[in-house]
Scaffold this active site. Sequence first.
Site, PDB file in Angstrom:
ATOM      1  N   ASP A   1      -4.700  -1.396  -4.405  1.00  0.00           N
ATOM      2  CA  ASP A   1      -4.802  -1.328  -2.805  1.00  0.00           C
ATOM      3  C   ASP A   1      -2.976  -1.606  -2.606  1.00  0.00           C
ATOM      4  OD1 ASP A   1      -7.081  -1.195  -1.973  1.00  0.00           O
ATOM      5  OD2 ASP A   1      -7.591  -3.324  -1.934  1.00  0.00           O
ATOM      6  N   LYS A   2      -2.718  -1.174  -1.483  1.00  0.00           N
ATOM      7  CA  LYS A   2      -1.297  -1.234  -1.109  1.00  0.00           C
ATOM      8  C   LYS A   2      -0.718  -2.520  -1.453  1.00  0.00           C
ATOM      9  CE  LYS A   2       1.819  -1.033   2.896  1.00  0.00           C
ATOM     10  NZ  LYS A   2       1.866  -0.636   4.341  1.00  0.00           N
TER      11      LYS A   2
END
Length: 353
Positions: free
Chosen positions: A158-159
């Site tokens: 994820d970011k």
Amino acid sequence: MKQGEKIIEAAPDDEAEAEPGSELRQFTVDPAMHARRLDHALAELLPEFSRSYLQQLVNGGAVAINRHRAARPAHRVKAGDTLAVELRPTPQSLAFRPEAMPLAVVHEDEHLLVIDKAPGLVVHPAPGNWSGTLLNGLLARDERAGLLPRAGIVHRLDKDTSGLMVVARTRAAMDALVRLIATREVTRQYLALAHRPWRGEPTRVVEAPIGRDPRNRLRMAVVGPHDPGKPAMTTFDRLDSCEQGCLVRASLHTGRTHQIRVHMAHIGHPLVGDALYGGSTEDGLGRQALHAFRLAFRHPMTGEALDFASALPADFVHGLSSWGLRYNPAPAMASAAMPAGPAAQPSGGRPRR
């Protein structure tokens, strides 16, 4: 001027000047199109483009009628109107362009890279993040990446999750890495900083299916036996704990979207900074406190055993310090044996967390 003729020299006013990378076309509305909606007329004049794209151009100020910017797609055109249309690249069309950026490369050989991803870096272009992604950086770093699907990316973080990722540099390595991940022959372990003190046994195995949260489609959730979901299993080991929260090591046996975040919230320990699953910011740590600190696998081409470790990012270290929690890398690297595939080390995590 012929219908749809490309304008080589723009008119002297700003409305007729195309931006770099754009193409300017001009049309004259014929009597058969009189009183048509602008977007309908454009769809007939430019049949190679979708109406939604043409509406975006109008809303973005890229269409002029008689040298004045069109205000809305529903505007009614008149016979004899001159339409100037600036065909701009869409964000999606620009997504797979090289963009030079600093990347922390832990290992590199002719077949693969191991990257230590910084928090905040999006891995793959998607709505809202069509540029500035790891994929763009890989394309700029190695011209061969453009020959591979997704520039060689075989799994994601994820970011706001930091840590180790493996990226292929050849098609043979990419196919082999995908197989290793699918058969759970890649060990990926994470460190998580979570709310609330850890109670009970130091090791806890959570086996609970995960599916889309029916009340919030942006979230995943532990679901019941009659709800759509997939089996998910995570082992959590407490490394330290205090009254504010705990530091745990997470080892994955399956690879569901947001698996660690969902399972930790399910057992009453949402991750620090993970607002989506009930966490809150603590002393400046505003992103989810999750770090992929270990990555181990056999090299897909040579068979060599590879084992990489990543130091904690500064914000994570600060979060631990503010709660008085201790992190010793040596015990964290020591993990219980898991079932191994053929010629593989004990395996852990899989796709995106």
